[in-house]
Enzyme design. Structure first.
Site, short mmCIF file in Angstrom:
data_model
loop_
_atom_site.label_atom_id
_atom_site.label_comp_id
_atom_site.label_asym_id
_atom_site.label_seq_id
_atom_site.Cartn_x
_atom_site.Cartn_y
_atom_site.Cartn_z
N GLN A 173 -2.34 -0.22 2.89
CA GLN A 173 -0.99 -0.58 3.30
C GLN A 173 -0.67 -0.18 4.74
O GLN A 173 0.21 -0.77 5.35
CB GLN A 173 0.02 0.06 2.33
CG GLN A 173 -0.12 -0.51 0.92
CD GLN A 173 0.90 0.07 -0.04
OE1 GLN A 173 0.68 1.11 -0.63
NE2 GLN A 173 2.02 -0.60 -0.21
N HIS B 199 -6.75 -12.91 2.41
CA HIS B 199 -7.25 -14.01 3.24
C HIS B 199 -7.26 -15.34 2.48
O HIS B 199 -7.57 -16.37 3.06
CB HIS B 199 -8.65 -13.68 3.79
CG HIS B 199 -8.64 -12.50 4.72
ND1 HIS B 199 -9.75 -11.82 5.12
CD2 HIS B 199 -7.59 -11.87 5.33
CE1 HIS B 199 -9.41 -10.82 5.92
NE2 HIS B 199 -8.11 -10.83 6.06
N ARG C 283 0.92 12.70 1.34
CA ARG C 283 0.01 12.04 0.39
C ARG C 283 -0.49 10.74 1.03
O ARG C 283 0.31 9.85 1.34
CB ARG C 283 0.74 11.73 -0.92
CG ARG C 283 -0.11 10.95 -1.88
CD ARG C 283 0.59 10.59 -3.20
NE ARG C 283 -0.32 9.79 -3.99
CZ ARG C 283 0.00 8.66 -4.62
NH1 ARG C 283 1.24 8.20 -4.59
NH2 ARG C 283 -0.90 7.99 -5.29
N HIS D 167 -6.47 3.91 -4.15
CA HIS D 167 -5.17 3.24 -4.18
C HIS D 167 -5.44 1.74 -3.96
O HIS D 167 -4.98 1.14 -3.00
CB HIS D 167 -4.23 3.83 -3.12
CG HIS D 167 -2.77 3.57 -3.37
ND1 HIS D 167 -1.82 4.58 -3.40
CD2 HIS D 167 -2.09 2.42 -3.59
CE1 HIS D 167 -0.62 4.05 -3.61
NE2 HIS D 167 -0.75 2.74 -3.72
N ASN E 98 -4.53 5.80 -8.41
CA ASN E 98 -3.11 5.54 -8.35
C ASN E 98 -2.76 4.37 -9.25
O ASN E 98 -3.27 3.26 -9.08
CB ASN E 98 -2.69 5.18 -6.91
CG ASN E 98 -1.21 4.87 -6.83
OD1 ASN E 98 -0.37 5.75 -6.99
ND2 ASN E 98 -0.86 3.60 -6.62
N GLU E 99 -1.89 4.62 -10.22
CA GLU E 99 -1.28 3.58 -11.06
C GLU E 99 -2.27 2.59 -11.67
O GLU E 99 -2.32 1.41 -11.29
CB GLU E 99 -0.24 2.80 -10.26
CG GLU E 99 0.92 3.62 -9.77
CD GLU E 99 2.03 2.78 -9.17
OE1 GLU E 99 1.80 1.60 -8.89
OE2 GLU E 99 3.13 3.30 -8.98
N ASN F 248 4.78 8.42 -10.77
CA ASN F 248 5.47 7.49 -9.86
C ASN F 248 6.60 6.84 -10.63
O ASN F 248 6.43 6.48 -11.81
CB ASN F 248 4.52 6.39 -9.38
CG ASN F 248 3.52 6.88 -8.35
OD1 ASN F 248 3.51 8.04 -7.97
ND2 ASN F 248 2.66 5.98 -7.91
N GLU G 181 5.50 9.45 -6.15
CA GLU G 181 6.19 8.33 -5.48
C GLU G 181 7.55 8.11 -6.10
O GLU G 181 7.69 8.14 -7.33
CB GLU G 181 5.44 7.00 -5.65
CG GLU G 181 4.30 6.77 -4.72
CD GLU G 181 3.60 5.43 -4.95
OE1 GLU G 181 4.28 4.42 -5.25
OE2 GLU G 181 2.37 5.41 -4.83
C1 BGC Z 1 2.57 1.60 -5.36
C2 BGC Z 1 2.79 1.46 -3.87
C3 BGC Z 1 3.86 0.41 -3.61
C4 BGC Z 1 5.14 0.89 -4.25
C5 BGC Z 1 6.37 0.02 -4.00
C6 BGC Z 1 3.84 1.57 -6.18
O1 BGC Z 1 3.62 0.81 -7.32
O2 BGC Z 1 1.79 2.73 -5.63
O3 BGC Z 1 1.58 1.16 -3.25
O4 BGC Z 1 4.01 0.12 -2.26
O5 BGC Z 1 4.96 0.97 -5.64
O6 BGC Z 1 6.27 -1.20 -4.63
#
Ligand code: BGC
Length: 508
Positions: free
Chosen positions: A46, A66, A103, A148, A192-193, A335, A405
């Site tokens: 990101q 792409h 982080r 991630h 992550n997630e 998160n 998050e």
């Molecule tokens: C993700 C991030 C994302 C954020 C906002 C989370 O699900 O870990 O990468 O930018 O949400 O949508």
């Protein structure tokens, strides 16, 4: 010798007035609990750009962005914030905010260009090593996510998360990073997630790698991801913990899901959806029994049978696998953005593909009558974060929770009082969860340090505390009003519902 009653009454009245003034002003200004750490987060794909710098190979997100038509606003992740080049400015911004930790995540194909651990990129590892050194030199603790979402395309060509061998490849990758950075990094987040990168990436076209194997390939990938996480944790536990003295865990999107109404059907449905949403990943790791949640096992087995599958589409975990995965996280990485409400009323067959994750849930969802946020999945429902924290506490024996998050997205610029409102309300609910409910939260992380590449929404969707000028070669960054507010919040270590900063011009 009695005190006359009217004197007593007067003293009592004065005392009441004082007490109520004290408690109401205490309710207004909430001091943060001792030791609660505050930080911000980003992720490699990101913010870094440099998509083909040095010997880096393409990730699945390079390939996906792409492809024409995949990203809503037609942007890509080639350059984004150019943090691969300008990371020192990111550190200046972190210092300006005064955060305790940062982080960030590591790009697997930047460190291991073949995807395998046969060759470590000097440029890649050098970049992260300098980042860690400079953070520490500035008194900022690095919190590092290994994955991630930017898988090397070379591994996707072999099936990616749908191939069980990924557990070994991920373990090898983790070893490279523990060896290279573990002397300085003390908090590791493996994945992550998993829901977002697997259900959206292997069950829908929404995310890379764009494999649409709904209700089958995505479920296989979940099992493999859990095994990969567990391998990386066992490796840390056995070979690194003693010498490096750090911690290792996983981050799970724990948005809250509940029934639309109080009917027993909706209440039970809410519990099941919460299992699909978060329990799928957390139950195998954090529950005392291990394994997938019973409600999911039953539901997917029934649906699979109805659909003519000779076995459940949800792969089995053997007792050995259950034991291997159980207990493999030193903390619950949490998160959270919002809450959704579910009911089976109005759900009809064919609303979603059959089979699929959504059809297995078999319900319709809404944000009730909460005003929808510009980026819908950040709709402000503060009480939901408190409920989600309590769900973790009640189901998993009150583990240490790192809020990794939480944040608000819009399409606006530096004047963003609505982002401040969101943060204030959610932080207030987090403090209730800690102080009133006894949830064991030790860190809070705002998403995100700066505007960046918001996956399928592209560069147009903004979650940052800092604005980034994507038209400027230098990618100049500016603190938004919310950054000034967060800076003050960190400095005061208390939540003042009335405080709004004055905007000051600034540039990074
Ligand atoms: C993700 C991030 C994302 C954020 C906002 C989370 O699900 O870990 O990468 O930018 O949400 O949508």
């Amino acid at each position: 010798m009695g005190v006359p009653w009217h004197v007593l009454a007067a003293v009592l009245a004065v005392t009441l007035v004082i007490t109520s003034t004290v408690s109401s002003s205490a309710a207004e200004m909430r001091k943060l609990p001792e030791g609660l750490k505050l930080g911000v987060a980003t992720a490699s794909f990101q913010i870094e750009g440099g998509w083909n710098a040095a010997d880096k190979s393409p990730s699945i997100w390079d390939i996906y962005t792409h492809m024409p038509g995949k990203i809503k606003d037609g942007t890509d992740g080639n350059d984004t914030c150019k943090s691969y080049e300008f990371y020192q400015r990111d550190i200046q911004m972190l210092k300006f905010l005064g955060v305790d930790f940062y982080r960030f995540s590591i790009s697997w194909p930047r460190v291991l260009p073949t995807g395998f651990a046969d060759k470590i990129s000097e440029d890649g590892i050098g970049y992260y090593s300098r980042l860690v050194d400079e953070l520490l030199a500035n008194g900022i603790e690095p919190v590092v996510t290994l994955y991630h979402w930017d898988l090397p395309q070379s591994l996707q060509d072999l099936g990616g998360w749908a191939n069980p061998l990924i557990a070994d490849w991920f373990e090898d990758y983790a070893r490279v990073l523990y060896d290279a950075l573990g002397d300085r990094v003390k908090t590791w987040i493996t994945l992550n997630e998993p829901k977002q990168f697997i259900i959206y990436g292997y069950g829908m076209e929404r995310f890379a790698p764009n494999i649409v194997s709904a209700g089958i390939g995505d479920y296989i990938a979940v099992k493999n991801a859990l095994m990969a996480h567990a391998k990386a944790w066992h490796l840390y536990d056995k070979e690194y913990r003693e010498k490096q003295k750090g911690t290792c865990g996983i981050t799970i999107a724990t948005d809250f899901r509940e029934g639309l109404s109080d009917t027993p059907e909706d209440v039970e449905l809410g519990r099941m959806v919460m299992d699909f949403e978060a329990g799928f990943y957390s139950h195998p790791i954090f529950s005392s029994t291990g394994g997938f949640p019973e409600r999911m096992i039953k539901r997917i087995a029934e649906k699979s049978a109805e659909q003519g599958f000779p076995r459940s589409r949800l792969p089995e975990l053997s007792q050995e696998e259950i034991d291997f995965i159980k207990g493999t996280s030193d903390f619950y990485g949490f998160n959270h953005y919002s809450t959704k409400f579910y009911t089976a009323d109005g759900y009809t067959k064919g609303m979603y593909p059959i089979p699929s994750y959504e059809d297995d849930i078999g319900a319709v969802s809404s944000y009730k009558d909460y005003p929808p946020a510009p980026i819908i999945h950040a709709t402000k429902i503060p009480n939901g974060i408190r409920k989600a924290l309590n769900w973790v506490k009640d189901n998993y024996n009150n583990p240490t929770v790192l809020i990794t998050e939480n944040g608000y997205g819009n399409y606006g610029g530096v004047d963003d009082p609505e982002r401040i409102d969101y943060y204030k309300a959610y932080l207030d609910a987090v403090l209730d969860a800690i102080e009133v409910d006894g949830c064991n939260v030790t860190t809070y992380t705002a998403w995100s340090l700066m505007d960046n590449f918001e996956w399928d929404s592209g560069l147009g969707a903004k979650f940052g505390l800092f604005e980034v000028d994507f038209d400027d070669e230098q990618r100049t960054r500016k603190a938004k009003l919310s950054a000034l507010w967060y800076k003050d919040f960190i400095a005061q270590r208390s939540l003042d519902p009335d405080y709004l900063p004055q905007f000051e011009e600034n540039k990074f």
